[in-house]
Design a protein around this motif. Structure first.
Motif, PDB file in Angstrom:
ATOM      1  N   LEU A 130      35.925  -7.859  60.907  1.00  0.00           N
ATOM      2  CA  LEU A 130      36.900  -8.649  60.157  1.00  0.00           C
ATOM      3  C   LEU A 130      36.945  -8.304  58.673  1.00  0.00           C
ATOM      4  O   LEU A 130      38.024  -8.098  58.118  1.00  0.00           O
ATOM      5  CB  LEU A 130      36.584 -10.134  60.337  1.00  0.00           C
ATOM      6  N   ASP A 131      35.788  -8.252  58.019  1.00  0.00           N
ATOM      7  CA  ASP A 131      35.765  -8.166  56.562  1.00  0.00           C
ATOM      8  C   ASP A 131      36.505  -6.956  55.995  1.00  0.00           C
ATOM      9  O   ASP A 131      37.370  -7.115  55.124  1.00  0.00           O
ATOM     10  CB  ASP A 131      34.321  -8.187  56.062  1.00  0.00           C
ATOM     11  N   PRO A 132      36.231  -5.716  56.434  1.00  0.00           N
ATOM     12  CA  PRO A 132      36.958  -4.584  55.845  1.00  0.00           C
ATOM     13  C   PRO A 132      38.459  -4.643  56.108  1.00  0.00           C
ATOM     14  O   PRO A 132      39.250  -4.212  55.267  1.00  0.00           O
ATOM     15  CB  PRO A 132      36.322  -3.349  56.514  1.00  0.00           C
ATOM     16  N   LEU A 137      43.933  -5.682  53.763  1.00  0.00           N
ATOM     17  CA  LEU A 137      45.216  -6.387  53.754  1.00  0.00           C
ATOM     18  C   LEU A 137      45.468  -7.059  52.410  1.00  0.00           C
ATOM     19  O   LEU A 137      46.592  -7.061  51.907  1.00  0.00           O
ATOM     20  CB  LEU A 137      45.259  -7.434  54.865  1.00  0.00           C
ATOM     21  N   ARG A 138      44.428  -7.628  51.835  1.00  0.00           N
ATOM     22  CA  ARG A 138      44.587  -8.301  50.540  1.00  0.00           C
ATOM     23  C   ARG A 138      45.106  -7.339  49.477  1.00  0.00           C
ATOM     24  O   ARG A 138      45.976  -7.694  48.667  1.00  0.00           O
ATOM     25  CB  ARG A 138      43.248  -8.886  50.097  1.00  0.00           C
ATOM     26  N   GLY A 139      44.619  -6.111  49.486  1.00  0.00           N
ATOM     27  CA  GLY A 139      45.076  -5.138  48.504  1.00  0.00           C
ATOM     28  C   GLY A 139      46.428  -4.544  48.820  1.00  0.00           C
ATOM     29  O   GLY A 139      47.211  -4.252  47.907  1.00  0.00           O
ATOM     30  N   SER A 140      46.749  -4.398  50.099  1.00  0.00           N
ATOM     31  CA  SER A 140      47.985  -3.726  50.493  1.00  0.00           C
ATOM     32  C   SER A 140      49.180  -4.666  50.597  1.00  0.00           C
ATOM     33  O   SER A 140      50.321  -4.236  50.448  1.00  0.00           O
ATOM     34  CB  SER A 140      47.798  -3.027  51.846  1.00  0.00           C
ATOM     35  N   CYS A 141      48.920  -5.947  50.843  1.00  0.00           N
ATOM     36  CA  CYS A 141      50.008  -6.912  51.075  1.00  0.00           C
ATOM     37  C   CYS A 141      49.819  -8.118  50.161  1.00  0.00           C
ATOM     38  O   CYS A 141      49.379  -9.186  50.615  1.00  0.00           O
ATOM     39  CB  CYS A 141      50.028  -7.335  52.536  1.00  0.00           C
ATOM     40  N   PRO A 142      50.138  -7.999  48.891  1.00  0.00           N
ATOM     41  CA  PRO A 142      49.827  -9.055  47.926  1.00  0.00           C
ATOM     42  C   PRO A 142      50.622 -10.343  48.104  1.00  0.00           C
ATOM     43  O   PRO A 142      50.272 -11.360  47.499  1.00  0.00           O
ATOM     44  CB  PRO A 142      50.144  -8.394  46.572  1.00  0.00           C
ATOM     45  N   GLN A 170      36.758 -17.533  56.300  1.00  0.00           N
ATOM     46  CA  GLN A 170      36.560 -16.200  55.735  1.00  0.00           C
ATOM     47  C   GLN A 170      37.899 -15.540  55.403  1.00  0.00           C
ATOM     48  O   GLN A 170      38.057 -14.937  54.336  1.00  0.00           O
ATOM     49  CB  GLN A 170      35.772 -15.319  56.706  1.00  0.00           C
ATOM     50  N   VAL A 171      38.865 -15.655  56.307  1.00  0.00           N
ATOM     51  CA  VAL A 171      40.183 -15.056  56.054  1.00  0.00           C
ATOM     52  C   VAL A 171      40.887 -15.768  54.907  1.00  0.00           C
ATOM     53  O   VAL A 171      41.461 -15.128  54.015  1.00  0.00           O
ATOM     54  CB  VAL A 171      41.047 -15.102  57.326  1.00  0.00           C
ATOM     55  N   ILE A 172      40.835 -17.084  54.895  1.00  0.00           N
ATOM     56  CA  ILE A 172      41.511 -17.868  53.850  1.00  0.00           C
ATOM     57  C   ILE A 172      40.914 -17.560  52.478  1.00  0.00           C
ATOM     58  O   ILE A 172      41.645 -17.450  51.480  1.00  0.00           O
ATOM     59  CB  ILE A 172      41.404 -19.371  54.162  1.00  0.00           C
ATOM     60  N   ALA A 173      39.596 -17.417  52.417  1.00  0.00           N
ATOM     61  CA  ALA A 173      38.947 -17.118  51.143  1.00  0.00           C
ATOM     62  C   ALA A 173      39.303 -15.725  50.641  1.00  0.00           C
ATOM     63  O   ALA A 173      39.391 -15.494  49.434  1.00  0.00           O
ATOM     64  CB  ALA A 173      37.430 -17.241  51.296  1.00  0.00           C
ATOM     65  N   THR A 174      39.528 -14.787  51.550  1.00  0.00           N
ATOM     66  CA  THR A 174      39.823 -13.408  51.157  1.00  0.00           C
ATOM     67  C   THR A 174      41.284 -13.204  50.833  1.00  0.00           C
ATOM     68  O   THR A 174      41.632 -12.573  49.824  1.00  0.00           O
ATOM     69  CB  THR A 174      39.399 -12.442  52.282  1.00  0.00           C
ATOM     70  N   ILE A 175      42.184 -13.713  51.674  1.00  0.00           N
ATOM     71  CA  ILE A 175      43.627 -13.550  51.464  1.00  0.00           C
ATOM     72  C   ILE A 175      44.173 -14.898  51.026  1.00  0.00           C
ATOM     73  O   ILE A 175      44.643 -15.705  51.843  1.00  0.00           O
ATOM     74  CB  ILE A 175      44.330 -13.043  52.736  1.00  0.00           C
ATOM     75  N   GLU A 190      40.963 -27.058  54.354  1.00  0.00           N
ATOM     76  CA  GLU A 190      40.458 -25.718  54.674  1.00  0.00           C
ATOM     77  C   GLU A 190      40.408 -24.856  53.421  1.00  0.00           C
ATOM     78  O   GLU A 190      39.445 -24.111  53.207  1.00  0.00           O
ATOM     79  CB  GLU A 190      41.354 -25.052  55.715  1.00  0.00           C
ATOM     80  N   ARG A 191      41.443 -24.948  52.606  1.00  0.00           N
ATOM     81  CA  ARG A 191      41.474 -24.116  51.399  1.00  0.00           C
ATOM     82  C   ARG A 191      40.337 -24.505  50.454  1.00  0.00           C
ATOM     83  O   ARG A 191      39.702 -23.638  49.833  1.00  0.00           O
ATOM     84  CB  ARG A 191      42.835 -24.256  50.708  1.00  0.00           C
ATOM     85  N   LEU A 192      40.075 -25.783  50.352  1.00  0.00           N
ATOM     86  CA  LEU A 192      38.982 -26.237  49.494  1.00  0.00           C
ATOM     87  C   LEU A 192      37.647 -25.738  50.018  1.00  0.00           C
ATOM     88  O   LEU A 192      36.790 -25.253  49.260  1.00  0.00           O
ATOM     89  CB  LEU A 192      38.980 -27.767  49.408  1.00  0.00           C
ATOM     90  N   LYS A 193      37.427 -25.838  51.327  1.00  0.00           N
ATOM     91  CA  LYS A 193      36.186 -25.336  51.916  1.00  0.00           C
ATOM     92  C   LYS A 193      36.031 -23.831  51.685  1.00  0.00           C
ATOM     93  O   LYS A 193      34.945 -23.335  51.394  1.00  0.00           O
ATOM     94  CB  LYS A 193      36.157 -25.633  53.413  1.00  0.00           C
ATOM     95  N   ALA A 194      37.135 -23.101  51.818  1.00  0.00           N
ATOM     96  CA  ALA A 194      37.090 -21.657  51.613  1.00  0.00           C
ATOM     97  C   ALA A 194      36.712 -21.331  50.175  1.00  0.00           C
ATOM     98  O   ALA A 194      35.954 -20.393  49.919  1.00  0.00           O
ATOM     99  CB  ALA A 194      38.440 -21.037  51.977  1.00  0.00           C
ATOM    100  N   GLU A 195      37.249 -22.099  49.222  1.00  0.00           N
ATOM    101  CA  GLU A 195      36.913 -21.874  47.818  1.00  0.00           C
ATOM    102  C   GLU A 195      35.440 -22.171  47.568  1.00  0.00           C
ATOM    103  O   GLU A 195      34.748 -21.436  46.856  1.00  0.00           O
ATOM    104  CB  GLU A 195      37.796 -22.750  46.937  1.00  0.00           C
ATOM    105  N   LEU A 196      34.930 -23.234  48.165  1.00  0.00           N
ATOM    106  CA  LEU A 196      33.547 -23.625  47.930  1.00  0.00           C
ATOM    107  C   LEU A 196      32.563 -22.632  48.528  1.00  0.00           C
ATOM    108  O   LEU A 196      31.509 -22.363  47.950  1.00  0.00           O
ATOM    109  CB  LEU A 196      33.299 -25.019  48.502  1.00  0.00           C
ATOM    110  N   ARG A 197      32.905 -22.077  49.688  1.00  0.00           N
ATOM    111  CA  ARG A 197      31.971 -21.144  50.330  1.00  0.00           C
ATOM    112  C   ARG A 197      31.873 -19.828  49.569  1.00  0.00           C
ATOM    113  O   ARG A 197      30.941 -19.051  49.781  1.00  0.00           O
ATOM    114  CB  ARG A 197      32.373 -20.894  51.782  1.00  0.00           C
ATOM    115  N   GLU A 198      32.830 -19.577  48.674  1.00  0.00           N
ATOM    116  CA  GLU A 198      32.818 -18.346  47.891  1.00  0.00           C
ATOM    117  C   GLU A 198      31.999 -18.475  46.617  1.00  0.00           C
ATOM    118  O   GLU A 198      31.791 -17.504  45.905  1.00  0.00           O
ATOM    119  CB  GLU A 198      34.249 -17.945  47.535  1.00  0.00           C
ATOM    120  N   VAL A 199      31.560 -19.689  46.295  1.00  0.00           N
ATOM    121  CA  VAL A 199      30.798 -19.901  45.062  1.00  0.00           C
ATOM    122  C   VAL A 199      29.433 -19.229  45.197  1.00  0.00           C
ATOM    123  O   VAL A 199      28.715 -19.463  46.155  1.00  0.00           O
ATOM    124  CB  VAL A 199      30.624 -21.396  44.781  1.00  0.00           C
ATOM    125  N   VAL A 200      29.097 -18.393  44.218  1.00  0.00           N
ATOM    126  CA  VAL A 200      27.793 -17.724  44.230  1.00  0.00           C
ATOM    127  C   VAL A 200      27.143 -17.889  42.860  1.00  0.00           C
ATOM    128  O   VAL A 200      27.804 -18.034  41.842  1.00  0.00           O
ATOM    129  CB  VAL A 200      27.934 -16.214  44.550  1.00  0.00           C
TER     130      VAL A 200
END
Length: 239
Positions: A130-132, A137-142, A170-175, A190-200
């Motif tokens: 999934l990840d690659p 897609l994020r870079g090719s389809c803005p 994972q998809v929502i956080a990336t795209i 879902e969007r909020l959860k995706a944002e929170l899981r990306e916090v490092v």
């Protein structure tokens, strides 16, 4: 079918009912592209050069005739073939809708830059990692708003609910431009959860808060959504 920007594609299961995912026979039926989806270059309408169907033609490469309308093409259905390379779409920069279901695309395929693409259906391909794929897609389809990846190894749609929800996050956080993933529109929770899981790299207290919210009940997530200015929505894929 509901518009992905305004309504859910299906209602959640009643409380206590077993969660059973629903699969569209043709997932593009779930959206309403601005450009008519299916057509051929033989059409005589004013938008005939904007839409093309080459589905079910047993193709292993895109036909050379595609280049004659590439610069004006807005909708392309290339489903149910044996395609595994997208470089032929390099000149199709006006594409809004692209259907690639039931082909041989893998997660290492390269999507050319498609700055106007909003609807992408890649069901039933060979996408395993999934990840690659979603980073590509994020870079090719803005401007991508709608993505369906059902019946790929990377999409655990028919697995457990927790595995599928994790995939969605994972998809929502990336795209982050997405509004609809597979058969469900993306909710504020879902969007909020995706944002929170990306916090490092947060301090311990913030990390504890992040862990708490990732497993928080829906009512608390809605309160958090309101506190940061996100309107609450009906939850489709419950956690």
């Amino acid at each position: 079918a509901d518009d992905p920007a305004t309504g859910p594609l299906h209602q959640p299961s009643p409380s206590g009912a077993e969660w059973k995912p629903r699969l569209h026979t043709n997932c593009m039926d779930a959206v309403k592209p601005q450009v008519p989806l299916f057509g051929t270059t033989g059409d005589s309408g004013p938008d005939a050069d904007q839409r093309l169907s080459i589905a079910f033609l047993d193709l292993s490469v895109f036909p050379a005739t595609l280049q004659s309308c590439a610069s004006t093409l807005k909708s392309l259905d290339a489903s149910h073939n044996h395609l595994n390379n997208l470089l032929a779409l390099t000149r199709c920069t006006q594409l809004v809708t692209l259907v690639l279901d039931s082909n041989l695309f893998e997660d290492n395929c390269r999507m050319p830059h498609l700055p106007n693409l909003r609807y992408l259906s890649m069901n039933a391909n060979r996408i395993a990692n999934l990840d690659p794929f979603i980073v590509m897609l994020r870079g090719s389809c803005p401007c991508l708003e709608w993505l369906s990846m059902l019946n790929n190894m990377a999409c655990p749609y028919f697995s457990t609910r927790s595995e599928y929800n994790e995939y969605r996050l994972q998809v929502i956080a990336t795209i982050q431009t997405l509004k609809v993933l597979d058969t469900d529109r993306i909710t504020a929770a879902e969007r909020l959860k995706a944002e929170l899981r990306e916090v490092v790299g947060d301090p311990p207290a913030a990390q504890d808060r992040q862990t708490h919210l990732l497993h928080a009940p829906e009512s608390l997530l809605q309160q958090q959504s309101l506190s940061i200015g996100i309107a609450p929505e009906d939850r489709i894929c419950q956690s």
